[in-house]
Enzyme design. Structure first.
Site, short mmCIF file in Angstrom:
data_model
loop_
_atom_site.label_atom_id
_atom_site.label_comp_id
_atom_site.label_asym_id
_atom_site.label_seq_id
_atom_site.Cartn_x
_atom_site.Cartn_y
_atom_site.Cartn_z
N SER A 34 0.51 -1.15 -0.40
CA SER A 34 -0.28 -0.34 -0.06
C SER A 34 0.30 0.95 0.02
CB SER A 34 -1.24 0.25 0.98
OG SER A 34 -1.98 -1.20 1.27
N HIS A 65 -3.05 0.70 -5.19
CA HIS A 65 -2.18 -1.36 -5.38
C HIS A 65 -2.46 -0.81 -7.15
CE1 HIS A 65 -1.88 -3.13 -1.58
NE2 HIS A 65 -3.16 -2.44 -1.48
N HIS A 87 -5.55 -9.15 -1.69
CA HIS A 87 -5.44 -9.65 0.00
C HIS A 87 -6.93 -10.43 -0.50
CE1 HIS A 87 -3.40 -5.65 -0.29
NE2 HIS A 87 -3.28 -6.32 1.02
N TYR A 89 -9.15 -10.62 2.21
CA TYR A 89 -9.69 -9.97 2.45
C TYR A 89 -11.06 -9.46 1.48
CZ TYR A 89 -6.96 -5.08 2.40
OH TYR A 89 -6.95 -4.10 1.70
N GLU A 90 -9.94 -9.37 0.15
CA GLU A 90 -10.99 -9.03 -0.90
C GLU A 90 -12.10 -10.60 -1.29
OE1 GLU A 90 -8.48 -6.81 -3.81
OE2 GLU A 90 -6.70 -7.10 -1.71
N ALA A 117 2.62 -2.28 4.34
CA ALA A 117 2.10 -1.03 5.53
C ALA A 117 2.25 -1.60 6.66
CB ALA A 117 1.31 -0.44 4.76
N MET A 215 -2.16 -7.20 7.27
CA MET A 215 -3.08 -7.58 6.76
C MET A 215 -3.31 -8.55 5.25
SD MET A 215 -6.37 -5.58 6.69
CE MET A 215 -6.62 -3.96 8.08
N SER A 216 -1.04 -8.96 4.82
CA SER A 216 -0.65 -9.12 3.82
C SER A 216 0.09 -10.50 3.89
CB SER A 216 -0.85 -8.59 2.99
OG SER A 216 0.86 -6.87 3.71
N ASN A 239 1.36 3.16 10.89
CA ASN A 239 0.80 3.96 11.89
C ASN A 239 0.73 3.35 13.20
OD1 ASN A 239 -1.00 2.07 10.32
ND2 ASN A 239 -2.24 1.74 12.41
N HIS A 251 -7.45 3.90 6.40
CA HIS A 251 -6.64 4.30 5.61
C HIS A 251 -5.36 4.98 4.24
CE1 HIS A 251 -5.36 0.94 2.36
NE2 HIS A 251 -6.27 1.79 0.88
N1 HPA Z 1 -3.22 -2.89 11.13
C1 HPA Z 1 -4.09 -4.14 10.38
N2 HPA Z 1 -3.03 -3.54 8.61
C2 HPA Z 1 -2.57 -2.01 8.61
C3 HPA Z 1 -1.89 -1.59 10.63
C4 HPA Z 1 -2.93 -1.91 11.01
O1 HPA Z 1 -2.77 -1.10 12.19
N3 HPA Z 1 -1.57 -0.56 9.00
C5 HPA Z 1 -1.43 -1.05 8.15
N4 HPA Z 1 -2.05 -2.11 7.92
#
Ligand code: HPA
Length: 279
Positions: A34, A65, A87, A89-90, A117, A215-216, A239, A251
């Protein structure tokens, strides 16, 4: 209706289509997460193939993406770069989401560098930091190798003792040092998403030994190891994880922070890649 192609046949078809797009054998595969697309822009002699033009490639849908394979050279090393990933989740089955990894291995890439990320869980991990992943927690509730097994894919029971190659980890550490910054090291936890975690889940992950969460990446690492590739992965900490900053997660913030570290990540990859290819 013709019978559906099995996974080895789909990988072969995808690799054959990609081979028609490049005369070179990529030595190293790279996956950009990302907001981390900047690296591909800097390649020499770029040739981009949209995922939509490659049979059996999944279509990533998330903003940030690109969904292209970019062939090109970095410091003289032939690369195949996956810009954007599909991903879990998609809704993609992991077998489909990781097919591009198998295709790069089939093209001849012996090493794979993954980026993502991630939210920082360990207190010293701040937005803008780069963390070299040394191990993972697969909390997706799924595994890309689940399902009927075919010997052509590699071994059924893949060893993950040193999934993240110690030699590549050292190359990345030294390359960062040469670029006048330090990378952190840590354990990455993969959650299914797409909702971000709750503060209680972050406390759970910390107790379990996770330093960062995303998540990847984990399914790609497992598949690449089955393909016999050497693997390294870098998290761009975008973050503080949920509950750590008192602010909600978004996001947009992840993408914006990703863009801010993309420069350093690009320099890190450019410095490391000649040594990765020589390993
Ligand atoms: N959690 C899950 N996935 C992420 C995060 C997070 O805080 N930051 C970037 N991708």
């Amino acid at each position: 209706m013709p019978a559906a192609l099995d996974l080895p046949a789909r990988v072969e078809a995808a690799a054959a289509a990609l081979k028609r797009a490049t005369k070179e054998t990529p030595k190293v595969g790279v996956v950009l997460g990302s907001g981390l697309g900047a690296f591909a822009e800097a390649l020499e002699g770029k040739k981009a193939v949209p995922y939509a033009k490659v049979p059996h490639f999944p279509r990533p849908a998330v903003a940030g993406h690109g969904g292209r394979v970019v062939f090109g050279r970095c410091e003289g090393v032939a690369l195949a770069v996956l810009e954007g990933r599909a991903h879990y989740y998609e809704g993609h089955p992991l077998e489909d989401a990781t097919l591009p990894i198998r295709a790069l291995a089939a093209l001849g890439a012996k090493a794979l560098l993954l980026t993502n990320a991630a939210g920082g869980i360990r207190s010293d991990l701040r937005p803008g930091d780069l963390m070299v992943i040394v191990d993972h927690l697969n909390l997706l509730g799924a595994n890309p190798l689940r399902g009927p097994h075919d010997e052509r894919l590699g071994t059924r029971f893949v060893d993950l003792t040193s999934a993240y190659d110690p030699g590549l980890i050292e190359i990345l550490r030294a390359a960062a040092h040469a670029c006048s910054f330090e990378v952190r090291r840590g354990v990455y936890a993969a959650m299914a998403g797409p909702s971000y975690e709750t503060p209680a889940e972050i406390r759970m992950l910390r107790t379990m030994g996770a330093d960062a969460v995303g998540m990847s990446t984990v399914p790609e690492v497992i598949v690449a190891r089955q393909c016999g590739q050497r693997v390294a992965a870098i998290s761009a900490i975008t973050n503080p994880a949920a509950g750590m900053s008192g602010r909600p997660l978004s996001h947009e913030e992840v993408l914006e922070s990703g863009r801010k570290v993309a420069d350093r990540l690009t320099r890190l990859l450019q410095t490391a890649i000649p040594q990765v290819a020589a390993l």
